[in-house]
Write an enzyme that holds these catalytic residues in place. Structure first.
Site, PDB file in Angstrom:
ATOM      1  N   HIS A  94       0.856  -1.195   0.000  1.00 14.23           N
ATOM      2  CA  HIS A  94       0.000   0.000   0.000  1.00 14.23           C
ATOM      3  C   HIS A  94       0.891   1.245   0.000  1.00 14.23           C
ATOM      4  CE1 HIS A  94      -2.802   3.077   1.319  1.00 14.23           C
ATOM      5  NE2 HIS A  94      -3.757   2.288   0.853  1.00 14.23           N
ATOM      6  N   GLU A 166      -3.736   2.158  -7.391  1.00 10.09           N
ATOM      7  CA  GLU A 166      -4.079   3.261  -6.495  1.00 10.09           C
ATOM      8  C   GLU A 166      -3.150   4.439  -6.756  1.00 10.09           C
ATOM      9  OE1 GLU A 166      -6.462   1.910  -2.887  1.00 10.09           O
ATOM     10  OE2 GLU A 166      -4.367   1.919  -2.315  1.00 10.09           O
TER      11      GLU A 166
HETATM   12  P1  PGA Z   1      -9.510   6.167   0.065  1.00  7.80           P
HETATM   13  O1  PGA Z   1      -8.363   5.077   0.400  1.00  7.80           O
HETATM   14  O2  PGA Z   1     -10.657   5.430  -0.567  1.00  7.80           O
HETATM   15  O3  PGA Z   1      -9.852   6.783   1.374  1.00  7.80           O
HETATM   16  O4  PGA Z   1      -8.869   7.152  -0.885  1.00  7.80           O
HETATM   17  C1  PGA Z   1      -8.037   4.082  -0.522  1.00  7.80           C
HETATM   18  C2  PGA Z   1      -6.863   3.281  -0.023  1.00  7.80           C
HETATM   19  O5  PGA Z   1      -5.902   3.873   0.473  1.00  7.80           O
HETATM   20  O6  PGA Z   1      -6.851   2.036  -0.082  1.00  7.80           O
END
Ligand code: PGA
Length: 266
Positions: A94, A166
């Site tokens: 992450h 992401e």
């Molecule tokens: P968010 O987080 O939906 O609050 O942007 C996503 C993540 O970090 O997995």
């Protein structure tokens, strides 16, 4: 029909009783969906009690992190081996782990391999920062993250993992996700196309087709159907909105509506 995967990443929020209350509320609201898999990623502390509480027809569990060695003198860590009967998934790489805890490409590679060695499916997060996107380096960053994380895996193993795209600049702080900047569908389409083509080139057609790819970054119910329309997107890794039972169950319901519409057209 491809199953949709929706993962709620609770990050460092909710103590044991708060987590239990959220699960209770979600179980009331979320029906059993045969074609949607819903995964909850609470803190390490609450995995065990929640494993006894969840209705397994509705939810599975993920850990947010683990250490790649199986056991030993590593104060403060929990291994994939210890999690193997408790969770189906572990989030690996992450952006908060990469940037705040300075996890290197090699660490993410070792964690991905450790997950697979312990029969846990890794949810491998990849994505570029704002500076990297502005410099035109998005594909290079994705390439480097994929190349290192997947380097020790076979085609069959890669076919079974989950990759979450992401973009770091689209991730909320957990409170501002409703007004936070998010990726546009065509930016997600480009990145997801690139990820699938990388997997296809290195691991073959089947892996490129079977690997599941999620979008993550300020997900709210309103964007669900538009992002599921993006070719190659299989679901969402949800942060902030997954802490709110109303919003999270709405995200699942929106995915279900999208799926039913698709069915009717088939
Ligand atoms: P968010 O987080 O939906 O609050 O942007 C996503 C993540 O970090 O997995």
């Amino acid at each position: 029909m491809r199953k949709i995967l929706i993962v709620g990443n609770w990050k460092m929020h909710l103590n044991t009783s708060q987590a239990s209350l959220l699960v209770h509320r979600l179980q009331e609201r979320v029906p059993i969906h045969r074609d949607i898999e819903v995964v909850l990623a609470p803190t390490m502390l609450t995995l065990q009690p929640l494993s006894l509480q969840i209705d397994r027809r509705k939810f599975r569990l993920a850990a947010q992190n683990a250490y790649w060695r199986d056991e030993g003198p590593f104060t403060g860590e929990v291994s994939f081996t210890m999690l193997r009967d408790l969770v189906h998934y572990v989030i690996v790489g992450h952006s908060e782990r990469r940037h705040i805890f300075e996890e290197s490409l090699e660490t993410v590679r070792d964690k991905t391999a450790a997950a697979i060695r312990n029969e846990i499916t890794p949810i491998l997060c990849v994505g570029e920062t704002k500076v990297e996107r502005d410099e035109g380096e998005t594909k290079q960053v994705l390439h480097d993250q994929l190349m290192s994380a997947l380097s020790n895996l076979t085609s069959a193993e890669v076919a079974d993992i989950v990759i979450a795209y992401e973009p770091v600049w689209a991730i909320s702080d957990g409170t501002n996700f409703k007004e936070h900047i998010m990726a546009k569908p065509d930016q997600v389409a480009d990145a997801v196309r690139y990820i699938r083509s990388y997997v296809t080139d290195v691991f073959g057609e089947r892996a490129g087709k079977d690997v599941r790819i999620l979008y993550g970054g300020s997900t709210v119910p309103e964007i669900v159907s538009g992002f599921l329309d993006v070719p190659g997107v299989d679901g969402f890794l949800v942060g902030g909105a997954s802490l709110n039972y109303h919003l999270f169950s709405e995200i699942i319901a929106a995915a279900n509506r999208w799926q039913r519409q698709g069915n009717e057209e088939d």
